[in-house]
Design a protein around this motif. Structure first.
Motif, PDB file in Angstrom:
ATOM      1  N   VAL A  18      74.665  17.075  41.109  1.00  0.00           N
ATOM      2  CA  VAL A  18      74.336  15.731  40.637  1.00  0.00           C
ATOM      3  C   VAL A  18      73.299  15.871  39.539  1.00  0.00           C
ATOM      4  N   PHE A  19      73.670  15.405  38.366  1.00  0.00           N
ATOM      5  CA  PHE A  19      72.729  15.422  37.255  1.00  0.00           C
ATOM      6  C   PHE A  19      71.919  14.132  37.265  1.00  0.00           C
ATOM      7  N   GLN A  24      53.809  13.045  47.101  1.00  0.00           N
ATOM      8  CA  GLN A  24      52.762  13.814  46.423  1.00  0.00           C
ATOM      9  C   GLN A  24      53.269  15.148  45.904  1.00  0.00           C
ATOM     10  N   LYS A  25      54.564  15.399  46.116  1.00  0.00           N
ATOM     11  CA  LYS A  25      55.200  16.650  45.691  1.00  0.00           C
ATOM     12  C   LYS A  25      54.639  17.880  46.407  1.00  0.00           C
ATOM     13  N   LYS A  26      54.043  17.670  47.557  1.00  0.00           N
ATOM     14  CA  LYS A  26      53.563  18.831  48.317  1.00  0.00           C
ATOM     15  C   LYS A  26      54.674  19.455  49.134  1.00  0.00           C
ATOM     16  N   ILE A  27      55.705  18.687  49.386  1.00  0.00           N
ATOM     17  CA  ILE A  27      56.900  19.202  50.054  1.00  0.00           C
ATOM     18  C   ILE A  27      58.114  18.605  49.360  1.00  0.00           C
ATOM     19  N   LEU A  28      59.279  19.166  49.659  1.00  0.00           N
ATOM     20  CA  LEU A  28      60.515  18.676  49.042  1.00  0.00           C
ATOM     21  C   LEU A  28      61.385  17.956  50.060  1.00  0.00           C
ATOM     22  N   ARG A  29      61.969  16.874  49.618  1.00  0.00           N
ATOM     23  CA  ARG A  29      62.942  16.162  50.410  1.00  0.00           C
ATOM     24  C   ARG A  29      64.319  16.689  50.023  1.00  0.00           C
ATOM     25  N   LEU A  30      65.120  17.108  50.986  1.00  0.00           N
ATOM     26  CA  LEU A  30      66.443  17.653  50.691  1.00  0.00           C
ATOM     27  C   LEU A  30      67.536  16.750  51.227  1.00  0.00           C
ATOM     28  N   ASP A  31      68.510  16.506  50.386  1.00  0.00           N
ATOM     29  CA  ASP A  31      69.655  15.706  50.785  1.00  0.00           C
ATOM     30  C   ASP A  31      70.881  16.586  50.697  1.00  0.00           C
ATOM     31  N   GLY A  46      72.327  10.795  47.323  1.00  0.00           N
ATOM     32  CA  GLY A  46      70.979  10.859  47.857  1.00  0.00           C
ATOM     33  C   GLY A  46      70.250   9.537  47.880  1.00  0.00           C
ATOM     34  N   ASP A  47      70.990   8.440  47.843  1.00  0.00           N
ATOM     35  CA  ASP A  47      70.336   7.133  47.910  1.00  0.00           C
ATOM     36  C   ASP A  47      70.512   6.483  49.282  1.00  0.00           C
ATOM     37  N   GLY A  48      70.976   7.270  50.245  1.00  0.00           N
ATOM     38  CA  GLY A  48      71.086   6.750  51.602  1.00  0.00           C
ATOM     39  C   GLY A  48      72.353   5.977  51.885  1.00  0.00           C
ATOM     40  N   VAL A  49      73.217   5.879  50.906  1.00  0.00           N
ATOM     41  CA  VAL A  49      74.482   5.173  51.073  1.00  0.00           C
ATOM     42  C   VAL A  49      75.591   6.074  50.553  1.00  0.00           C
ATOM     43  N   VAL A  50      76.737   6.029  51.189  1.00  0.00           N
ATOM     44  CA  VAL A  50      77.861   6.816  50.709  1.00  0.00           C
ATOM     45  C   VAL A  50      78.586   6.048  49.612  1.00  0.00           C
ATOM     46  N   HIS A  51      78.991   6.770  48.586  1.00  0.00           N
ATOM     47  CA  HIS A  51      79.777   6.171  47.511  1.00  0.00           C
ATOM     48  C   HIS A  51      81.153   6.820  47.517  1.00  0.00           C
ATOM     49  N   PHE A  52      82.147   6.088  46.981  1.00  0.00           N
ATOM     50  CA  PHE A  52      83.484   6.647  46.901  1.00  0.00           C
ATOM     51  C   PHE A  52      84.011   6.595  45.485  1.00  0.00           C
ATOM     52  N   ASP A  53      84.937   7.486  45.213  1.00  0.00           N
ATOM     53  CA  ASP A  53      85.474   7.650  43.876  1.00  0.00           C
ATOM     54  C   ASP A  53      86.958   7.977  43.998  1.00  0.00           C
ATOM     55  N   ALA A  54      87.814   7.189  43.326  1.00  0.00           N
ATOM     56  CA  ALA A  54      89.247   7.427  43.425  1.00  0.00           C
ATOM     57  C   ALA A  54      89.734   8.457  42.410  1.00  0.00           C
ATOM     58  N   ARG A  55      88.848   8.858  41.514  1.00  0.00           N
ATOM     59  CA  ARG A  55      89.250   9.897  40.557  1.00  0.00           C
ATOM     60  C   ARG A  55      89.050  11.262  41.211  1.00  0.00           C
ATOM     61  N   ILE A  56      90.150  11.958  41.408  1.00  0.00           N
ATOM     62  CA  ILE A  56      90.014  13.228  42.119  1.00  0.00           C
ATOM     63  C   ILE A  56      90.194  14.437  41.207  1.00  0.00           C
ATOM     64  N   THR A  57      90.406  14.180  39.916  1.00  0.00           N
ATOM     65  CA  THR A  57      90.389  15.322  38.996  1.00  0.00           C
ATOM     66  C   THR A  57      88.953  15.822  38.918  1.00  0.00           C
ATOM     67  N   GLU A  96      75.018  11.642  27.444  1.00  0.00           N
ATOM     68  CA  GLU A  96      73.836  11.176  28.164  1.00  0.00           C
ATOM     69  C   GLU A  96      72.731  12.223  28.007  1.00  0.00           C
ATOM     70  N   HIS A  97      71.538  11.817  28.328  1.00  0.00           N
ATOM     71  CA  HIS A  97      70.408  12.744  28.234  1.00  0.00           C
ATOM     72  C   HIS A  97      70.078  13.273  29.633  1.00  0.00           C
ATOM     73  N   ILE A  98      70.280  14.564  29.831  1.00  0.00           N
ATOM     74  CA  ILE A  98      70.075  15.154  31.159  1.00  0.00           C
ATOM     75  C   ILE A  98      68.629  15.605  31.332  1.00  0.00           C
ATOM     76  N   HIS A  99      68.024  15.128  32.412  1.00  0.00           N
ATOM     77  CA  HIS A  99      66.633  15.497  32.696  1.00  0.00           C
ATOM     78  C   HIS A  99      66.533  16.562  33.780  1.00  0.00           C
ATOM     79  N   ASN A 100      67.455  16.485  34.700  1.00  0.00           N
ATOM     80  CA  ASN A 100      67.279  17.217  35.939  1.00  0.00           C
ATOM     81  C   ASN A 100      68.636  17.466  36.585  1.00  0.00           C
ATOM     82  N   ILE A 101      68.646  18.394  37.533  1.00  0.00           N
ATOM     83  CA  ILE A 101      69.914  18.700  38.195  1.00  0.00           C
ATOM     84  C   ILE A 101      69.671  19.006  39.660  1.00  0.00           C
ATOM     85  N   ASP A 102      70.482  18.410  40.508  1.00  0.00           N
ATOM     86  CA  ASP A 102      70.450  18.712  41.945  1.00  0.00           C
ATOM     87  C   ASP A 102      71.700  19.523  42.273  1.00  0.00           C
ATOM     88  N   ILE A 103      71.485  20.697  42.819  1.00  0.00           N
ATOM     89  CA  ILE A 103      72.631  21.538  43.135  1.00  0.00           C
ATOM     90  C   ILE A 103      72.611  21.905  44.606  1.00  0.00           C
TER      91      ILE A 103
END
Lengths: 134, 134
Positions: free
Chosen positions: B121-122, A57-64, B66-77, A113-120
DNA sequence: TTACGTGCAAAATCTTTGCCCCTGA
DNA sequence: TCAGGGGCAAAGATTTTGCACGTAA
């Protein structure tokens, strides 16, 4: 995520109140333990259910923050987070929104790509730990 | 995380090779299934152990989208990621590093904490999905 | 030979869910 | 009344780990 009418529940109210008074970006387990002080026989499942409900409901935020546990935050005004790599605390960072939008605009210019949002999530050292070191 | 000498293992080599040839930012399970095609009796535990090992050595990157699973990436640049909210794919975003450092500098000026690092993460719509919509 | 690595399975975490009873409206 | 909510416990999902055996050096 169906739009069912939500009725009042003591549990949900207390969970929300507890979270609003907790500035530490608590995990579900931490919220559970604090709510238990007020409603001793509340169940963990109820805490999960209501936190997910409030988040949807967007009343609180989930943080990862990448520590394998979900954190919640009752402050929903736009802000960001810094994890102190010394003490592990999650600090709020209230940034000028134009700072973010200017950044996103610049990134958008470099991207197809089309950016909508950003998680920092910032990582660093908090004020407390900086003091301790000096 | 003790500094023990690492000896060669066929399993680790294959895991690393499989990841290097996979541009999809795979989850552990996906890596496991692909490695199984080459070493049918490899165990999931071995895959986890080696991915963690390689990540700790900074030979690969651990991604938390943030999808509950860890992902890996071999590109380290240095690069960043965009999650397409339509198809779920994780796209690479190679941004000019000065763009990032300028942003961090500006944030630093608004903050009392000391910022070392930033996880971004965009979210948006990838090229493929943009095409489909038009 | 001798640590480190592996396969296997059990365990540990964290989160969701089914079921039956309770409760708000 | 009666559909949504809660307690409880089981189930799920993901990741880690102990142990005995295998293997690189």
């Amino acid at each position: 995520m169906s739009e069912t009418k939500m009725r009042y529940s003591k549990q949900r109210e207390i969970i929300y109140e507890v979270l609003k008074n907790d500035m530490s970006h608590p995990s579900v387990d931490s919220i559970y333990m604090n709510v238990k002080k007020i409603i001793p026989d509340i169940s963990l499942g109820t805490v999960y259910r209501n936190l997910n409900l409030l988040a949807n409901q967007k009343k609180i935020l989930r943080l990862d923050i990448g520590d394998g546990v979900v954190h919640f935050d009752a402050r929903i005004t736009p802000h960001y987070h810094l994890i102190c790599d010394e003490c592990g605390e999650i600090k709020d960072l209230f940034l000028d929104e134009s700072l973010i939008s200017v950044f996103i605009d610049k990134v958008q210019k470099e991207s197809d790509e089309h950016i909508h949002n950003i998680d920092i999530v910032f990582h660093g050292t908090c004020q407390n730990c900086l003091k301790k070191k000096s």
